[in-house]
Every structure is written in C-alpha cells, then in structure tokens.
Design a protein around this motif. Structure first.
Motif, PDB file in Angstrom:
ATOM      1  N   VAL A 229       0.867  -1.178   0.000  1.00  0.00           N
ATOM      2  CA  VAL A 229       0.000   0.000   0.000  1.00  0.00           C
ATOM      3  C   VAL A 229       0.901   1.225   0.000  1.00  0.00           C
ATOM      4  CG1 VAL A 229      -1.939  -1.139   1.132  1.00  0.00           C
ATOM      5  CG2 VAL A 229      -0.194  -0.040   2.521  1.00  0.00           C
ATOM      6  N   ASP A 230       0.570   2.223  -0.821  1.00  0.00           N
ATOM      7  CA  ASP A 230       1.468   3.369  -0.984  1.00  0.00           C
ATOM      8  C   ASP A 230       1.042   4.588  -0.172  1.00  0.00           C
ATOM      9  OD1 ASP A 230      -0.773   4.138  -2.351  1.00  0.00           O
ATOM     10  OD2 ASP A 230       0.207   4.370  -4.301  1.00  0.00           O
ATOM     11  N   ALA A 231       0.110   4.424   0.757  1.00  0.00           N
ATOM     12  CA  ALA A 231      -0.285   5.519   1.634  1.00  0.00           C
ATOM     13  C   ALA A 231      -0.286   4.992   3.071  1.00  0.00           C
ATOM     14  CB  ALA A 231      -1.670   6.032   1.258  1.00  0.00           C
ATOM     15  N   PRO A 232       0.194   5.792   4.028  1.00  0.00           N
ATOM     16  CA  PRO A 232       0.570   7.182   3.885  1.00  0.00           C
ATOM     17  C   PRO A 232       1.953   7.348   3.253  1.00  0.00           C
ATOM     18  CG  PRO A 232       1.056   6.476   6.105  1.00  0.00           C
ATOM     19  CD  PRO A 232       0.380   5.314   5.422  1.00  0.00           C
ATOM     20  N   ALA A 233       2.339   8.585   2.991  1.00  0.00           N
ATOM     21  CA  ALA A 233       3.664   8.858   2.447  1.00  0.00           C
ATOM     22  C   ALA A 233       4.733   8.588   3.502  1.00  0.00           C
ATOM     23  CB  ALA A 233       3.753  10.315   1.989  1.00  0.00           C
ATOM     24  N   ASP A 234       5.852   8.048   3.060  1.00  0.00           N
ATOM     25  CA  ASP A 234       7.028   7.830   3.912  1.00  0.00           C
ATOM     26  C   ASP A 234       6.700   7.150   5.244  1.00  0.00           C
ATOM     27  OD1 ASP A 234       8.637   8.918   1.981  1.00  0.00           O
ATOM     28  OD2 ASP A 234       8.818  10.881   2.933  1.00  0.00           O
ATOM     29  N   PRO A 235       6.131   5.929   5.197  1.00  0.00           N
ATOM     30  CA  PRO A 235       5.875   5.191   6.437  1.00  0.00           C
ATOM     31  C   PRO A 235       7.160   4.551   6.961  1.00  0.00           C
ATOM     32  CG  PRO A 235       5.187   3.873   4.574  1.00  0.00           C
ATOM     33  CD  PRO A 235       5.658   5.194   4.014  1.00  0.00           C
ATOM     34  N   SER A 236       8.000   5.360   7.588  1.00  0.00           N
ATOM     35  CA  SER A 236       9.350   4.930   7.966  1.00  0.00           C
ATOM     36  C   SER A 236       9.384   4.105   9.241  1.00  0.00           C
ATOM     37  CB  SER A 236      10.261   6.149   8.118  1.00  0.00           C
ATOM     38  OG  SER A 236       9.803   6.971   9.189  1.00  0.00           O
ATOM     39  N   TRP A 237       8.295   4.092  10.012  1.00  0.00           N
ATOM     40  CA  TRP A 237       8.260   3.267  11.206  1.00  0.00           C
ATOM     41  C   TRP A 237       6.872   2.678  11.378  1.00  0.00           C
ATOM     42  CZ3 TRP A 237      12.537   1.732  13.587  1.00  0.00           C
ATOM     43  CH2 TRP A 237      12.397   0.942  14.738  1.00  0.00           C
ATOM     44  N   LEU A 238       6.820   1.398  11.737  1.00  0.00           N
ATOM     45  CA  LEU A 238       5.568   0.670  11.916  1.00  0.00           C
ATOM     46  C   LEU A 238       5.531   0.047  13.308  1.00  0.00           C
ATOM     47  CD1 LEU A 238       5.586  -1.397   8.562  1.00  0.00           C
ATOM     48  CD2 LEU A 238       4.597   0.885   8.917  1.00  0.00           C
ATOM     49  N   ALA A 239       4.324  -0.183  13.804  1.00  0.00           N
ATOM     50  CA  ALA A 239       4.140  -0.915  15.060  1.00  0.00           C
ATOM     51  C   ALA A 239       2.866  -1.722  14.933  1.00  0.00           C
ATOM     52  CB  ALA A 239       4.044   0.046  16.245  1.00  0.00           C
ATOM     53  N   LEU A 240       2.931  -2.992  15.319  1.00  0.00           N
ATOM     54  CA  LEU A 240       1.771  -3.874  15.265  1.00  0.00           C
ATOM     55  C   LEU A 240       1.272  -4.152  16.671  1.00  0.00           C
ATOM     56  CD1 LEU A 240      -0.086  -5.722  13.542  1.00  0.00           C
ATOM     57  CD2 LEU A 240       1.567  -7.555  13.940  1.00  0.00           C
ATOM     58  N   ASP A 241       0.006  -3.832  16.922  1.00  0.00           N
ATOM     59  CA  ASP A 241      -0.630  -4.166  18.186  1.00  0.00           C
ATOM     60  C   ASP A 241      -1.206  -5.573  18.036  1.00  0.00           C
ATOM     61  OD1 ASP A 241      -2.248  -4.515  20.406  1.00  0.00           O
ATOM     62  OD2 ASP A 241      -2.950  -2.442  20.425  1.00  0.00           O
ATOM     63  N   ARG A 242      -0.527  -6.556  18.603  1.00  0.00           N
ATOM     64  CA  ARG A 242      -0.955  -7.943  18.414  1.00  0.00           C
ATOM     65  C   ARG A 242      -2.267  -8.255  19.130  1.00  0.00           C
ATOM     66  NH1 ARG A 242       4.440  -7.865  17.930  1.00  0.00           N
ATOM     67  NH2 ARG A 242       5.332  -9.048  16.194  1.00  0.00           N
ATOM     68  N   GLY A 243      -2.628  -7.438  20.108  1.00  0.00           N
ATOM     69  CA  GLY A 243      -3.887  -7.659  20.790  1.00  0.00           C
ATOM     70  C   GLY A 243      -5.091  -7.345  19.924  1.00  0.00           C
ATOM     71  N   THR A 244      -4.964  -6.324  19.089  1.00  0.00           N
ATOM     72  CA  THR A 244      -6.077  -5.908  18.234  1.00  0.00           C
ATOM     73  C   THR A 244      -5.861  -6.266  16.767  1.00  0.00           C
ATOM     74  OG1 THR A 244      -5.107  -3.705  17.878  1.00  0.00           O
ATOM     75  CG2 THR A 244      -6.583  -3.975  19.770  1.00  0.00           C
ATOM     76  N   GLY A 245      -4.622  -6.642  16.408  1.00  0.00           N
ATOM     77  CA  GLY A 245      -4.333  -6.929  15.010  1.00  0.00           C
ATOM     78  C   GLY A 245      -4.283  -5.696  14.143  1.00  0.00           C
ATOM     79  N   VAL A 246      -3.967  -4.547  14.737  1.00  0.00           N
ATOM     80  CA  VAL A 246      -3.906  -3.286  13.988  1.00  0.00           C
ATOM     81  C   VAL A 246      -2.450  -2.877  13.794  1.00  0.00           C
ATOM     82  CG1 VAL A 246      -4.534  -0.838  13.973  1.00  0.00           C
ATOM     83  CG2 VAL A 246      -6.158  -2.533  14.810  1.00  0.00           C
ATOM     84  N   LEU A 247      -2.122  -2.507  12.561  1.00  0.00           N
ATOM     85  CA  LEU A 247      -0.791  -2.019  12.213  1.00  0.00           C
ATOM     86  C   LEU A 247      -0.835  -0.504  12.127  1.00  0.00           C
ATOM     87  CD1 LEU A 247       2.116  -2.921  11.186  1.00  0.00           C
ATOM     88  CD2 LEU A 247       1.196  -2.535   8.880  1.00  0.00           C
ATOM     89  N   TYR A 248       0.101   0.143  12.812  1.00  0.00           N
ATOM     90  CA  TYR A 248       0.184   1.599  12.811  1.00  0.00           C
ATOM     91  C   TYR A 248       1.429   2.038  12.050  1.00  0.00           C
ATOM     92  CZ  TYR A 248      -3.341   1.194  16.447  1.00  0.00           C
ATOM     93  OH  TYR A 248      -4.477   0.887  17.138  1.00  0.00           O
ATOM     94  N   ALA A 249       1.325   3.168  11.359  1.00  0.00           N
ATOM     95  CA  ALA A 249       2.436   3.683  10.563  1.00  0.00           C
ATOM     96  C   ALA A 249       2.552   5.190  10.741  1.00  0.00           C
ATOM     97  CB  ALA A 249       2.226   3.357   9.080  1.00  0.00           C
TER      98      ALA A 249
END
Length: 349
Positions: A40-60
C-alpha cells in the motif's frame, strides 16, 4: 500469525525515495525467506511501523513535514485502512508505539512527542496531546534544537521513555490516565554531542541500552521501574571503523535477544551488524562480532518471533537481508535478501 497458520512481515519504506510504502511479505518458516505479495502506498514515507498484536492493527508514521499516523487492520496479506490518517501535531514523526489505549509518536522535526487516543476498533482519534522538548546540543548541524527520535513504554507499563538526539538526553514521562497527556518526571543527560537515537530494555527490565547516532557507542543504564529512575553506568563502543573513505559510523537501532545473552546494533556508514555479549552480566556488554549488514545504510534491525533469525532493513541499497543466528555463540550468518526499495523498518505478525 493469520488463521491459515502463515506468518507475515510488514516492511515500511520511504515513498519519497522510491519505496512502495508498506510492503507485505510472506515468511517461509523453514528458510526465513521473504516473498513480497503486495503493498500500500499511503501514507507517504511510512518509515516506522508498530503492530498491536492484541487488536491486530498495524500503525504507521508518515515522516513528512505535516506529520501524520495511519492505522490498518492487518489480516495476513491484507491491510485495510481504519479511517483517514490523523495529524500528530508535530513534524517528521520517526517512531511510534502503543501504550494502552494511546498511540505515541516521536516527532523528530519539531522535537516533540505526541499522544493520540485509540478507538475501540484500534482506529486513531484526535486531537493529539503534544509534549514539546526543549534544548540543543554542541553539534550545530544536527543539534540546533530538540529532535525526539523514539518514544517507548517501559516493560512495567508505568512510564514512557523518550530519546532526544538534539538535546543528548532521555526523558522519563508519565502518561496521564485521565486525558492521555505526557508529563516529564525526569530528564537524564548523556554525553554532549553523542546524539541518543534509540534504546532497548534487557528482558529483566532492569537495564536499558541507549544507542547513539552521532557517536558509535551505547550507554548502559540501570532502570528502576518503581521510581522511574534511569541511571547511566558506562559507555561501550559498538563499531568505530566507519565506512569506505572514512564515512561516519552512525548507529541506528539496538536489539536485545529474547534470552538476554546478546545486544546487537545496526551501524550505518560502517554498514555493519555489531554483536555484544551480555554473558558477563546485563550491565557489562562486551563486543564480540561485527558482520556486514548485507547492504547499505541499515536503518532497522529486528529478530523474527522465533528469535532464530535477524532481519536488517537496508535503506540505501533497497533490500531486507536476513541472518541465521548461531544458537551457541550468537554469530549471525547471512541467509538471503529481498529487494525492497528505500527499506526503513520491519515488523512481524
């Protein structure tokens, strides 16, 4: 891990540098090989990610001047946006983490740390509560003002630590349970001009390793969760050789093995993966190995969930390289790589 039993890697990259945004790759359990299956190409410049394994949500993060964060429902190879990106109230966010029902970001450009509320489904709400760092350092090019680089809850969940490259300090903050705002409870100064970038906790929760970007060293600190006290103990070099032509060695990310036996650091400029033994004690890291990182400008270093392999995101060479780790001596041995233009970070399901 998804319902079919497969595991996935999510790789952030700089779209401004030709990256694809967030690449999803299947992980081969036998070899550790990554096979990209979409992006996926949005958002721009997602240089850091974090996955909340409790909810299954990926943040960028979106490491841009406007500064935003985005959330995705991560279901195997599918990333479904949860609403539109939300402004963090600061510029160029470089790191984020989840602390309870808050999303925290370190905003390098504006020298601030933001706290945003999370919805029940993991989506991000606003507005952000912003804590502004103040100060500067002796390097006129890199330390003209504050540059928050990481924000991380401690293992007890009682405190939040933020590293600031511009002010040569680590701040210990409390998260207000009522409104989610951050409040500084203490600031620890480190060597002037060293530029602390990221830190990592030892599994025992009582030792913190602060890796510096402007000097190839790690500061070993004692951590007292009861009082929120951070005490610097010693400094240890990680890799001072630099790169070809005398390029400056710029460490990026520390990682401690799950068994607490090794501390590792990715070193840009030197393009090295440094390994320090902790077998003399968590407070006494000792350099033992230095290996080529498999590419150029290693921006991130992470172990897979099994702890048997290490993955390095090499930004300038545009690849993610993986290493098999010897279970006895901890020596990393190159396993392979996959092309990921402008790779910046890797997280696993």
């Amino acid at each position: 891990m998804d319902q079919s039993g497969g595991s996935w890697a999510y790789i952030g990259s700089f779209t401004s540098g030709g990256g694809r945004g967030i690449t999803v790759a299947a992980v081969d359990p036998a070899s550790g090989a990554l096979t990209p299956v979409g992006a996926v190409d949005a958002p721009a410049d997602p240089s850091w990610l974090a996955l909340d394994r409790g909810t299954g949500v990926l943040y960028a993060v979106s490491e841009t001047e406007s500064g935003e964060v985005a959330a995705f429902r991560a279901e195997g190879p599918h990333l479904t946006p949860l609403g539109r990106p939300v402004a963090v109230g600061g510029s160029r966010p470089t790191h984020l983490s989840v602390a309870g029902r808050r999303l925290l970001t370190a905003n390098y450009g504006s020298g601030s740390v933001s706290s945003l509320p999370l919805e029940a489904d993991g989506g991000i709400a606003g507005p952000a509560s912003v804590l502004v760092h103040r100060g500067s350092g002796p390097d006129p090019d890199r330390q003209e003002g504050p540059h928050a680089h990481q924000v991380l809850p401690d293992p007890s969940g009682r405190w939040v630590l933020t590293t600031d490259l511009g002010t040569d300090s680590v701040r210990v903050c409390a998260l207000d349970a009522r409104d989610g705002s951050l409040h500084v409870r203490g600031e620890v100064g480190l060597r002037p001009g060293s530029g602390p970038r990221h830190l990592a906790f030892h599994p025992d929760g009582a030792v913190v390793y602060v890796l510096h970007e402007l000097e190839p060293q790690v500061t070993v600190c004692r951590w007292e969760a009861e009082s929120g006290r951070l005490e610097p103990l010693s400094e240890v070099p990680v890799d001072g050789d630099g790169g070809p032509g005398g390029a400056r060695a710029c460490p990026s990310v520390p990682a401690v093995s799950a068994d607490g036996r090794f501390l590792r650091a990715a070193v840009r400029g030197a393009d090295a993966l440094a390994t320090l033994s902790l077998e003399d004690g968590a407070e006494k890291p000792r350099p033992v190995w230095s290996a080529e990182c498999g590419g150029s400008w290693p921006r991130d270093l992470v172990a897979d969930p099994s702890g048997r392999r290490l993955y390095v995101a090499n930004e300038w060479s545009g690849d993610v390289t993986w290493f098999d780790v010897d279970p006895l001596d901890g020596r990393p041995r190159r396993g392979g790589s996959v092309e990921v233009p402008a790779a910046a970070c890797v997280v696993f399901s």
